[in-house]
Design an enzyme around this catalytic site. Structure first.
Site: not given
Ligand code: ADP
Length: 149
Positions: A17, A41, A90, A127
């Site tokens: 992130h 979630k 990803r 996460s």
């Molecule tokens: P959500 O629950 O909306 O998917 P996340 O917190 O899991 O929220 O992710 C927020 C954003 O960050 C999403 O677009 C996700 O694809 C991106 N993201 C999460 N991990 C990575 C990573 N390792 N590299 C690039 N983007 C990521």
């Protein structure tokens, strides 16, 4: 003024992130990181803790604001007068999901989604991975920004 929201659960905020936000700063004048309450979630880290932690990470970056929201993503974008939604990708699974969301958000609120590919070294970071390690009392420092270690 180009303003983007970066919506997500950030439960917790990872290096993946963090990297998307830093790279987003090259594209946008301002980024509003929005911690969404996602009813599907279950949360591990309380939302207020996540808010404070992410605010600390970007305390010295005036172009970044961190807030919570519980509305539709397009309404959140409109509330902050953001023309763009920033998201990261990803893998193919992320792509399918993001494409559908991008189309919906364009149609619903005329908000454009900008997707950045993950850096290969962060592609495996999620996460979920950090939560799993955390639940077994393992060291998560390789996966989260320095400030959260
Ligand atoms: P959500 O629950 O909306 O998917 P996340 O917190 O899991 O929220 O992710 C927020 C954003 O960050 C999403 O677009 C996700 O694809 C991106 N993201 C999460 N991990 C990575 C990573 N390792 N590299 C690039 N983007 C990521």
């Amino acid at each position: 003024m180009k303003r983007a929201i970066f919506p997500g659960s950030f439960d917790p905020f990872t290096l993946g992130h963090y990297d998307i936000v830093l790279r987003g700063l090259d594209l946008f004048d301002e980024i509003i990181i929005g911690i969404g309450r996602n009813s599907t979630k279950k949360e591990t880290f309380p939302i207020r803790e996540r808010l404070t932690a992410i605010q600390k990470i970007f305390a010295n970056e005036p172009r970044i604001k961190v807030v919570m929201y519980d509305s539709l993503t397009v309404d959140f974008a409109h509330e902050y007068e953001a023309q763009f939604i920033l998201r990261g990708i990803r893998c193919m699974q992320d792509f399918e999901y993001e494409r559908n969301m991008a189309e919906a958000n364009k149609q619903l609120g005329n908000v454009e989604t900008i997707l950045l590919y993950t850096r290969p070294e962060y592609a495996h970071i999620s996460s979920t991975l950090v939560r799993d390690l955390y639940s077994y009392d393992k060291d998560v420092s390789a996966f989260v920004p320095n400030h959260l270690k």
